[in-house]
Design a protein around this motif. Structure first.
Motif, PDB file in Angstrom:
ATOM      1  N   ASP A 136       0.836  -1.214   0.000  1.00  0.00           N
ATOM      2  CA  ASP A 136       0.000   0.000   0.000  1.00  0.00           C
ATOM      3  C   ASP A 136       0.865   1.256   0.000  1.00  0.00           C
ATOM      4  O   ASP A 136       0.602   2.212  -0.731  1.00  0.00           O
ATOM      5  N   GLN A 137       1.881   1.238   0.832  1.00  0.00           N
ATOM      6  CA  GLN A 137       2.780   2.396   0.919  1.00  0.00           C
ATOM      7  C   GLN A 137       3.443   2.668  -0.432  1.00  0.00           C
ATOM      8  O   GLN A 137       3.555   3.821  -0.867  1.00  0.00           O
ATOM      9  N   ILE A 138       3.864   1.607  -1.124  1.00  0.00           N
ATOM     10  CA  ILE A 138       4.545   1.762  -2.413  1.00  0.00           C
ATOM     11  C   ILE A 138       3.567   2.245  -3.489  1.00  0.00           C
ATOM     12  O   ILE A 138       3.839   3.205  -4.207  1.00  0.00           O
ATOM     13  N   LEU A 147       3.986   8.781 -11.519  1.00  0.00           N
ATOM     14  CA  LEU A 147       4.688   8.171 -12.654  1.00  0.00           C
ATOM     15  C   LEU A 147       3.991   6.953 -13.261  1.00  0.00           C
ATOM     16  O   LEU A 147       4.230   6.624 -14.415  1.00  0.00           O
ATOM     17  N   ILE A 148       3.150   6.290 -12.478  1.00  0.00           N
ATOM     18  CA  ILE A 148       2.582   5.032 -12.977  1.00  0.00           C
ATOM     19  C   ILE A 148       1.059   5.074 -13.004  1.00  0.00           C
ATOM     20  O   ILE A 148       0.413   5.437 -12.026  1.00  0.00           O
ATOM     21  N   ASP A 149       0.515   4.705 -14.148  1.00  0.00           N
ATOM     22  CA  ASP A 149      -0.925   4.624 -14.343  1.00  0.00           C
ATOM     23  C   ASP A 149      -1.317   3.147 -14.246  1.00  0.00           C
ATOM     24  O   ASP A 149      -1.068   2.368 -15.174  1.00  0.00           O
ATOM     25  N   PHE A 150      -1.914   2.771 -13.118  1.00  0.00           N
ATOM     26  CA  PHE A 150      -2.199   1.361 -12.878  1.00  0.00           C
ATOM     27  C   PHE A 150      -3.422   0.853 -13.650  1.00  0.00           C
ATOM     28  O   PHE A 150      -3.757  -0.326 -13.569  1.00  0.00           O
ATOM     29  N   SER A 151      -4.059   1.725 -14.422  1.00  0.00           N
ATOM     30  CA  SER A 151      -5.126   1.228 -15.298  1.00  0.00           C
ATOM     31  C   SER A 151      -4.535   0.666 -16.592  1.00  0.00           C
ATOM     32  O   SER A 151      -5.220   0.032 -17.383  1.00  0.00           O
ATOM     33  N   GLU A 152      -3.241   0.917 -16.805  1.00  0.00           N
ATOM     34  CA  GLU A 152      -2.512   0.392 -17.961  1.00  0.00           C
ATOM     35  C   GLU A 152      -1.541  -0.700 -17.489  1.00  0.00           C
ATOM     36  O   GLU A 152      -1.163  -0.734 -16.316  1.00  0.00           O
ATOM     37  N   PRO A 153      -1.101  -1.578 -18.409  1.00  0.00           N
ATOM     38  CA  PRO A 153      -0.158  -2.628 -18.001  1.00  0.00           C
ATOM     39  C   PRO A 153       1.164  -2.064 -17.447  1.00  0.00           C
ATOM     40  O   PRO A 153       1.671  -1.048 -17.917  1.00  0.00           O
ATOM     41  N   VAL A 154       1.650  -2.738 -16.419  1.00  0.00           N
ATOM     42  CA  VAL A 154       2.911  -2.377 -15.756  1.00  0.00           C
ATOM     43  C   VAL A 154       3.760  -3.649 -15.674  1.00  0.00           C
ATOM     44  O   VAL A 154       3.219  -4.744 -15.526  1.00  0.00           O
ATOM     45  N   VAL A 177       2.985 -11.120  -3.648  1.00  0.00           N
ATOM     46  CA  VAL A 177       2.607 -11.263  -5.063  1.00  0.00           C
ATOM     47  C   VAL A 177       1.090 -11.159  -5.217  1.00  0.00           C
ATOM     48  O   VAL A 177       0.588 -10.504  -6.141  1.00  0.00           O
ATOM     49  N   GLN A 178       0.355 -11.761  -4.305  1.00  0.00           N
ATOM     50  CA  GLN A 178      -1.107 -11.698  -4.338  1.00  0.00           C
ATOM     51  C   GLN A 178      -1.596 -10.253  -4.225  1.00  0.00           C
ATOM     52  O   GLN A 178      -2.427  -9.791  -5.009  1.00  0.00           O
ATOM     53  N   ARG A 179      -1.046  -9.530  -3.250  1.00  0.00           N
ATOM     54  CA  ARG A 179      -1.453  -8.128  -3.036  1.00  0.00           C
ATOM     55  C   ARG A 179      -1.146  -7.270  -4.256  1.00  0.00           C
ATOM     56  O   ARG A 179      -1.956  -6.454  -4.689  1.00  0.00           O
ATOM     57  N   VAL A 180       0.057  -7.444  -4.781  1.00  0.00           N
ATOM     58  CA  VAL A 180       0.477  -6.639  -5.932  1.00  0.00           C
ATOM     59  C   VAL A 180      -0.392  -6.962  -7.148  1.00  0.00           C
ATOM     60  O   VAL A 180      -0.874  -6.054  -7.840  1.00  0.00           O
ATOM     61  N   SER A 181      -0.614  -8.249  -7.389  1.00  0.00           N
ATOM     62  CA  SER A 181      -1.386  -8.672  -8.571  1.00  0.00           C
ATOM     63  C   SER A 181      -2.794  -8.077  -8.572  1.00  0.00           C
ATOM     64  O   SER A 181      -3.320  -7.705  -9.627  1.00  0.00           O
ATOM     65  N   GLU A 182      -3.388  -7.982  -7.382  1.00  0.00           N
ATOM     66  CA  GLU A 182      -4.755  -7.447  -7.270  1.00  0.00           C
ATOM     67  C   GLU A 182      -4.845  -5.993  -7.698  1.00  0.00           C
ATOM     68  O   GLU A 182      -5.913  -5.497  -8.034  1.00  0.00           O
ATOM     69  N   ARG A 183      -3.707  -5.288  -7.679  1.00  0.00           N
ATOM     70  CA  ARG A 183      -3.722  -3.862  -8.008  1.00  0.00           C
ATOM     71  C   ARG A 183      -3.274  -3.575  -9.439  1.00  0.00           C
ATOM     72  O   ARG A 183      -3.177  -2.414  -9.830  1.00  0.00           O
ATOM     73  N   PRO A 186      -4.989  -6.223 -16.152  1.00  0.00           N
ATOM     74  CA  PRO A 186      -4.686  -7.425 -16.948  1.00  0.00           C
ATOM     75  C   PRO A 186      -3.666  -7.062 -18.035  1.00  0.00           C
ATOM     76  O   PRO A 186      -3.675  -5.941 -18.551  1.00  0.00           O
ATOM     77  N   GLY A 187      -2.798  -8.023 -18.352  1.00  0.00           N
ATOM     78  CA  GLY A 187      -1.755  -7.724 -19.339  1.00  0.00           C
ATOM     79  C   GLY A 187      -0.489  -7.183 -18.710  1.00  0.00           C
ATOM     80  O   GLY A 187       0.511  -6.963 -19.397  1.00  0.00           O
ATOM     81  N   SER A 188      -0.528  -6.961 -17.377  1.00  0.00           N
ATOM     82  CA  SER A 188       0.695  -6.569 -16.669  1.00  0.00           C
ATOM     83  C   SER A 188       1.598  -7.790 -16.520  1.00  0.00           C
ATOM     84  O   SER A 188       1.156  -8.933 -16.663  1.00  0.00           O
ATOM     85  N   PHE A 189       2.858  -7.536 -16.231  1.00  0.00           N
ATOM     86  CA  PHE A 189       3.838  -8.619 -16.123  1.00  0.00           C
ATOM     87  C   PHE A 189       4.451  -8.669 -14.720  1.00  0.00           C
ATOM     88  O   PHE A 189       4.688  -7.625 -14.111  1.00  0.00           O
ATOM     89  N   LEU A 190       4.708  -9.887 -14.261  1.00  0.00           N
ATOM     90  CA  LEU A 190       5.472 -10.102 -13.029  1.00  0.00           C
ATOM     91  C   LEU A 190       6.788 -10.765 -13.415  1.00  0.00           C
ATOM     92  O   LEU A 190       6.790 -11.830 -14.051  1.00  0.00           O
ATOM     93  N   VAL A 191       7.879 -10.124 -13.057  1.00  0.00           N
ATOM     94  CA  VAL A 191       9.208 -10.689 -13.286  1.00  0.00           C
ATOM     95  C   VAL A 191       9.724 -11.133 -11.926  1.00  0.00           C
ATOM     96  O   VAL A 191       9.896 -10.304 -11.026  1.00  0.00           O
ATOM     97  N   MET A 192       9.948 -12.436 -11.763  1.00  0.00           N
ATOM     98  CA  MET A 192      10.325 -12.945 -10.440  1.00  0.00           C
ATOM     99  C   MET A 192      11.392 -14.020 -10.566  1.00  0.00           C
ATOM    100  O   MET A 192      11.270 -14.935 -11.383  1.00  0.00           O
TER     101      MET A 192
END
Length: 272
Positions: A136-138, A147-154, A177-183, A186-192
């Motif tokens: 949440d803080q981040i 800088l970041i529009d979370f309605s677009e892919p990140v 990962v669960q918390r981040v993914s919820e925000r 769709p079409g966003s990427f997770l690099v892990m």
């Protein structure tokens, strides 16, 4: 969340940090004798660590370039970014498109000092001093929102950081990962990716050594199956989850991981 407490901005040269040890392995100068001594001790049991660090950095650069070039990603949120080195995320991505926005997050006060100095000239990039578990803080930070529009892919990066955090139902890797993914859209990427070993003795030694060396700023070396679980609910990009020097190498002669006592294992998943 308890992770949102104020982090110390004091740099303690006597206690090694994962960020400064990584910097030393990459040939950087932003580290102290304590960090170098810890690396030396680690090398006695896991001698491939320097090569592993270099290969991990190259993996990050290839991933960012691929996501920017082939998938049109123009927003990157890098958790546990570490000390600035050559070819950081914003430099790789902005070579593809200078308008790309990048937010770096790290809890190491030295990263904050160096990162801010480096990025003062770049209004599309910022460094936030926060624990990577403080979602949440981040996400609600004014600089992130700017800088970041979370309605677009990140593209959200957790590159070689999850081994730094312990297992916990509320703040372990899976929960983060669960918390981040919820925000994310769709079409966003997770690099892990994270350090793994299928050898129980290596896992135990490194986990114990790093926990003591960093005075508790460590989680554990896990297994490949633990990393695979983090990608549930994503479509994993080719070539799948691999030892990272095998992720879309630039050439057949690109350096590979030579020894397997521990490896950096992971990949890229696309949120449905």
């Amino acid at each position: 969340m308890h992770m949102e407490k104020q982090l110390s901005t004091k740099i303690d040269a006597n206690v090694p940090t994962a960020a400064r040890m990584y910097d030393h392995y990459l040939g950087g100068k932003d580290n102290y004798a304590a960090d170098r001594a810890a690396c030396e001790e680690l090398d006695k049991v896991v001698p491939s660590t320097r090569r592993l660090a270099v290969n991990n950095r190259r993996f990050l650069q290839r991933v960012v370039r691929t996501l920017a070039t082939d998938y049109g990603i123009r927003q990157f949120l890098d958790h546990g970014s570490g000390l600035p080195t050559q070819d950081n995320v914003h430099q790789v991505a902005q070579r593809v498109d200078p308008r790309t926005h990048v937010v770096y997050v790290d809890n190491d006060p030295m990263v904050l000092v160096h990162g801010r100095a480096l990025l003062e000239q770049d209004e599309r990039t910022t460094v936030i001093h926060a624990d990577l578990r403080a979602t949440d803080q981040i996400f609600d930070h004014p600089d992130t929102r700017r800088l970041i529009d979370f309605s677009e892919p990140v593209a959200v990066l957790f590159n070689s950081v999850f081994h730094c955090i312990p297992d916990s139902e509320t703040d372990g890797p899976q929960a983060v990962v669960q918390r981040v993914s919820e925000r994310l859209a769709p079409g966003s990427f997770l690099v892990m990716c994270q350090l793994v070993s299928e050898d129980a003795e290596v896992r135990e030694f490194v986990t114990d050594f790093m926990d003591k060396a960093t005075q508790g700023h460590w989680g554990r070396v896990r297994q490949e199956k633990d990393v695979e679980a983090l990608f549930e609910g994503t479509d994993i990009l080719e070539p799948g989850l691999v030892e990272v020097s095998g992720w879309r190498p630039d050439s057949e002669v690109a350096p590979r991981q030579l020894t397997q006592e521990w490896i950096e294992f992971g990949g890229v998943g696309r949120l449905r």
